[in-house]
Design an enzyme around this catalytic site. Structure first.
Site, PDB file in Angstrom:
ATOM      1  N   TYR A  48     -32.827   5.771  -7.312  1.00 48.78           N
ATOM      2  CA  TYR A  48     -32.725   5.967  -5.859  1.00 48.78           C
ATOM      3  C   TYR A  48     -32.882   4.624  -5.175  1.00 48.78           C
ATOM      4  CZ  TYR A  48     -32.049  10.425  -3.663  1.00 48.78           C
ATOM      5  OH  TYR A  48     -31.463  11.531  -3.131  1.00 48.78           O
ATOM      6  N   GLU A  75     -32.213   4.084  -1.380  1.00 49.20           N
ATOM      7  CA  GLU A  75     -31.868   4.180   0.049  1.00 49.20           C
ATOM      8  C   GLU A  75     -32.194   2.856   0.733  1.00 49.20           C
ATOM      9  OE1 GLU A  75     -34.005   7.469   1.657  1.00 49.20           O
ATOM     10  OE2 GLU A  75     -32.547   8.934   0.946  1.00 49.20           O
ATOM     11  N   ASP A 122      -7.370   0.923   7.830  1.00 50.38           N
ATOM     12  CA  ASP A 122      -7.659   1.610   6.567  1.00 50.38           C
ATOM     13  C   ASP A 122      -6.634   1.140   5.532  1.00 50.38           C
ATOM     14  OD1 ASP A 122      -7.840   3.350   4.439  1.00 50.38           O
ATOM     15  OD2 ASP A 122      -8.008   5.162   5.656  1.00 50.38           O
ATOM     16  N   THR A 156     -10.555   2.663   0.032  1.00 49.99           N
ATOM     17  CA  THR A 156     -11.066   3.229  -1.210  1.00 49.99           C
ATOM     18  C   THR A 156     -11.024   2.095  -2.232  1.00 49.99           C
ATOM     19  OG1 THR A 156      -8.844   3.910  -1.861  1.00 49.99           O
ATOM     20  CG2 THR A 156     -10.193   5.558  -0.761  1.00 49.99           C
ATOM     21  N   LYS A 204      -7.568   3.078  -5.771  1.00 51.49           N
ATOM     22  CA  LYS A 204      -6.095   3.218  -5.788  1.00 51.49           C
ATOM     23  C   LYS A 204      -5.505   1.924  -6.377  1.00 51.49           C
ATOM     24  CE  LYS A 204      -5.957   6.635  -2.084  1.00 51.49           C
ATOM     25  NZ  LYS A 204      -7.286   6.740  -1.493  1.00 51.49           N
ATOM     26  N   ARG A 262     -13.867   5.459  -8.397  1.00 48.90           N
ATOM     27  CA  ARG A 262     -13.639   6.302  -7.223  1.00 48.90           C
ATOM     28  C   ARG A 262     -14.737   6.009  -6.200  1.00 48.90           C
ATOM     29  NH1 ARG A 262     -10.182  10.001  -6.522  1.00 48.90           N
ATOM     30  NH2 ARG A 262      -9.260   9.284  -8.457  1.00 48.90           N
TER      31      ARG A 262
HETATM   32  N1  PLP Z   1      -7.626   6.654   3.622  1.00 53.07           N
HETATM   33  C1  PLP Z   1      -6.388   6.717   3.127  1.00 53.07           C
HETATM   34  C2  PLP Z   1      -5.296   5.919   3.780  1.00 53.07           C
HETATM   35  C3  PLP Z   1      -6.122   7.508   2.003  1.00 53.07           C
HETATM   36  O1  PLP Z   1      -4.880   7.579   1.522  1.00 53.07           O
HETATM   37  C4  PLP Z   1      -7.185   8.238   1.418  1.00 53.07           C
HETATM   38  C5  PLP Z   1      -6.986   9.083   0.226  1.00 53.07           C
HETATM   39  O2  PLP Z   1      -5.955   9.346  -0.258  1.00 53.07           O
HETATM   40  C6  PLP Z   1      -8.444   8.163   2.006  1.00 53.07           C
HETATM   41  C7  PLP Z   1      -8.642   7.364   3.099  1.00 53.07           C
HETATM   42  C8  PLP Z   1      -9.596   9.004   1.517  1.00 53.07           C
HETATM   43  O3  PLP Z   1     -10.133   8.573   0.367  1.00 53.07           O
HETATM   44  P1  PLP Z   1     -11.148   9.538  -0.449  1.00 53.07           P
HETATM   45  O4  PLP Z   1     -10.310  10.551  -1.119  1.00 53.07           O
HETATM   46  O5  PLP Z   1     -11.833   8.586  -1.380  1.00 53.07           O
HETATM   47  O6  PLP Z   1     -12.092  10.124   0.544  1.00 53.07           O
END
Ligand code: PLP
Length: 415
Positions: free
Chosen positions: A56, A58, A202, A228, A231, A237
């Protein structure tokens, strides 16, 4: 080691172990074209299976709510400093459990419930966590959206500017799940500045390309960058947030205690391994191959008679418009599953079908390229996809056999 671990697990827990071994076999037997997936390195896999999962922690390194955090502090510091070095960022938060959590924290940092947020619509390539009514983002914020141009299928920046000036959002989100073209982050930053919004980018899909310098980076322009790590970046993950130092406090607070509890230290360790791998010259060569393979796949699909949204691709994915083959995305995904090509149905701009059916198919090359597939394989796959669309009933055994031959050339996780 990987096989040994699976056998160990199977001995300890036969039911679960069988499922894991079957999944490993599925990954070996199938051609993986889901644009959001990849195959991690044995080192990333090993880090996830370490005793760091027991701890843990936090809080943040040096400021924890628990004792005994000296060693996990080192892991998190490594992950943070490597993320900053990799992306040229001033601050990194490596604790988001996933991409959606990273996005939620960015919302919490720059807006209050009820505030207006402008993002790309799900129907045009955006993500659920950018404001879909079924997601917390859409339920608690006033979401307005932009799409893509009807003819070019590209973002119309003038239109985004007009919407932003009219609606004055607190946050503008750039970034997508199914956009095959380069995104102009500098232009988004100008729009955000003009309307007084924070710019959130993002980069979940294209993080690997950005880390390799093969797609322009939003880091110099954005108030917050979310991603993320699993990918194109090819890590465990999980999620990651990057921001300028001036926003570090509010971002960190939005993750903990704002929206998460204890961090997953074994996953953070694996993120550190991933960031180190992404700094190596081989990673840049890999990302270039991902792009080259996708360009070859797109050209071959066009030559086979398919239409592509926006006419092609600049990145790791392309979006096939299946309407001229008279097959839906749902049916095509199902047929491809049967011949062991894994992909997903996807809405195309102005899709006449429902999101559960769709007229499109999203294809990505990140995972297949990790496995070693090359341009000739991409042309072969395009032909197999065309046969799946046109002559499935007669040819399915033949297609599956050819998929098997391709897979047999590239064994994975054998060690
Ligand atoms: N943002 C984008 C552009 C995505 O394509 C995805 C997932 O496919 C996410 C966020 C979310 O990621 P997670 O599945 O890890 O929550």
């Amino acid at each position: 080691m990987i096989k040994e671990n699976m056998e160990f697990l199977r001995a300890a827990d036969p039911e679960l172990g069988d499922a894991v071994v079957s999944e490993w076999q599925r990954q070996q037997r199938n051609i993986e074209l889901i644009a959001s997936e990849n195959f991690v390195s044995p080192a990333v896999l090993a880090a996830m299976g370490t005793v760091l999962t027991n701890k843990y922690a936090e809080g943040y390194p040096g400021k924890r709510y628990y004792g005994g955090c000296e060693e996990v502090d080192k892991a998190e510091e490594l992950a943070r400093s490597r993320a900053c070095a990799l992306f040229g960022a001033e601050h990194a938060n490596v604790q988001p459990h996933c991409g959606a959590n990273a996005n939620l924290a960015a919302f919490l940092a720059f807006a209050n419930p009820g505030d207006t947020v402008l993002g790309m619509s799900l129907a045009n390539g955006g993500h659920l966590s950018h404001g879909s009514p079924v997601n917390i983002s859409g339920r608690h914020f006033n979401i307005i959206s932009y799409g893509v141009d009807n003819d070019t299928h590209r973002i119309n920046y003038d239109e985004v500017h007009d919407i932003a000036m009219k609606e004055r959002p607190k946050i503008i989100i750039a970034g997508a799940s199914a956009y095959p073209r380069v995104i102009d982050f500098a232009r988004f930053a100008e729009i955000a500045k003009d309307c007084g919004a924070a710019l959130m980018v993002d980069i979940a899909h294209i993080a690997g390309l950005i880390a390799a310098g093969l797609h322009p980076s939003p880091v110099p322009y954005a108030d917050v960058v979310t991603t993320t790590t699993h990918k194109t970046l090819r890590g465990p993950r999980g999620g990651l947030i990057l921001c300028p130092e001036k926003h570090a406090k509010v971002i960190d607070k939005s993750i903990f205690p704002g929206s998460q509890g204890g961090p997953l230290m074994h996953i953070i360790a694996a993120k550190a391994v991933c960031f180190r791998e992404a700094m190596q010259p081989e990673f840049k060569a890999y990302q270039q191959k991902v792009i080259d393979n996708c360009a070859t796949l797109a050209d071959a699909l066009l030559a086979e008679g398919f239409d592509l949204v926006s006419g092609g691709t600049d990145n790791h994915l392309c979006l096939v418009d299946l309407r001229n083959f008279n097959v839906t995305g749902k049916e095509m995904q199902h047929r491809l599953d049967e011949v062991r090509i894994t992909a997903n149905k996807n809405a195309i701009p102005n899709d006449p079908e429902s999101p559960f059916v769709t007229s499109g198919l999203r294809l990505g090359t990140a995972a297949a390229t990790t496995r070693g597939l090359d341009g000739e394989d991409m042309k072969h796959i395009a032909r197999l996809i065309r046969l799946t669309a046109t002559d499935f009933d007669n040819k399915k055994e033949q297609i599956a056999a050819e998929v098997g031959e391709i897979c047999a050339k590239y064994p994975m996780y054998e060690g």
